[in-house]
Design a protein around this motif. Structure first.
Motif, PDB file in Angstrom:
ATOM      1  N   GLY A  32      28.166  51.652  46.240  1.00  0.00           N
ATOM      2  CA  GLY A  32      27.470  50.457  45.781  1.00  0.00           C
ATOM      3  C   GLY A  32      27.746  50.105  44.330  1.00  0.00           C
ATOM      4  N   TRP A  33      28.271  51.042  43.569  1.00  0.00           N
ATOM      5  CA  TRP A  33      28.622  50.734  42.178  1.00  0.00           C
ATOM      6  C   TRP A  33      29.790  49.757  42.177  1.00  0.00           C
ATOM      7  N   ARG A  34      29.845  48.920  41.158  1.00  0.00           N
ATOM      8  CA  ARG A  34      30.932  47.945  41.023  1.00  0.00           C
ATOM      9  C   ARG A  34      31.825  48.336  39.858  1.00  0.00           C
ATOM     10  N   VAL A  35      33.115  48.319  40.098  1.00  0.00           N
ATOM     11  CA  VAL A  35      34.083  48.627  39.045  1.00  0.00           C
ATOM     12  C   VAL A  35      34.245  47.377  38.184  1.00  0.00           C
ATOM     13  N   VAL A  36      34.077  47.539  36.864  1.00  0.00           N
ATOM     14  CA  VAL A  36      34.223  46.394  35.964  1.00  0.00           C
ATOM     15  C   VAL A  36      35.369  46.580  34.976  1.00  0.00           C
TER      16      VAL A  36
END
Length: 119
Positions: A32-36
């Motif tokens: 669920g984490w988003r890579v930025v």
């Protein structure tokens, strides 16, 4: 920081924009984490997968995540790119002004030397 080549990636990406962790083999990265950002470079969601592929060729690389459900703001990335482009344009303009000023000074010096030679 993540270990790269020769180890396989410790997580998989998915989602509509391809920047969400869908599976992780490490406890440090959660689904669920988003890579930025990859290797310290902030990226638009659509550019994350390609950046990860190239970063994974290195022995170690860094990945920055954003927590939460808020949609990726490609506008933020675009604003940063626009600010960088504006700064580059301002540097080019300043360099051009300095070059013109130098040329004018050289022409004035050449004119002064020509006048002295005539007298």
């Amino acid at each position: 920081e993540v270990q790269g080549f020769p180890l396989p990636p410790p997580f998989r990406l998915g989602g509509k924009q391809g920047n969400v962790i869908t599976k992780s083999t490490t406890n440090a990265v959660h689904r669920g984490w988003r890579v930025v950002a990859v290797s310290g470079r902030r990226l638009a969601a659509s550019d994350v997968a390609n950046a990860l592929l190239s970063a994974q060729q290195c022995a170690r690389y860094t990945v920055t995540f954003r927590l939460g459900e808020r949609e990726d703001s490609d506008a933020d990335v675009e604003q940063e790119r626009a600010a960088a482009a504006l700064a580059a344009a301002q540097r080019r303009e300043a360099a051009e002004r300095a070059r013109r000023s130098r040329l004018e000074a050289e022409e004035a010096e050449a004119e002064r030397a020509r006048r002295e030679a005539e007298q």
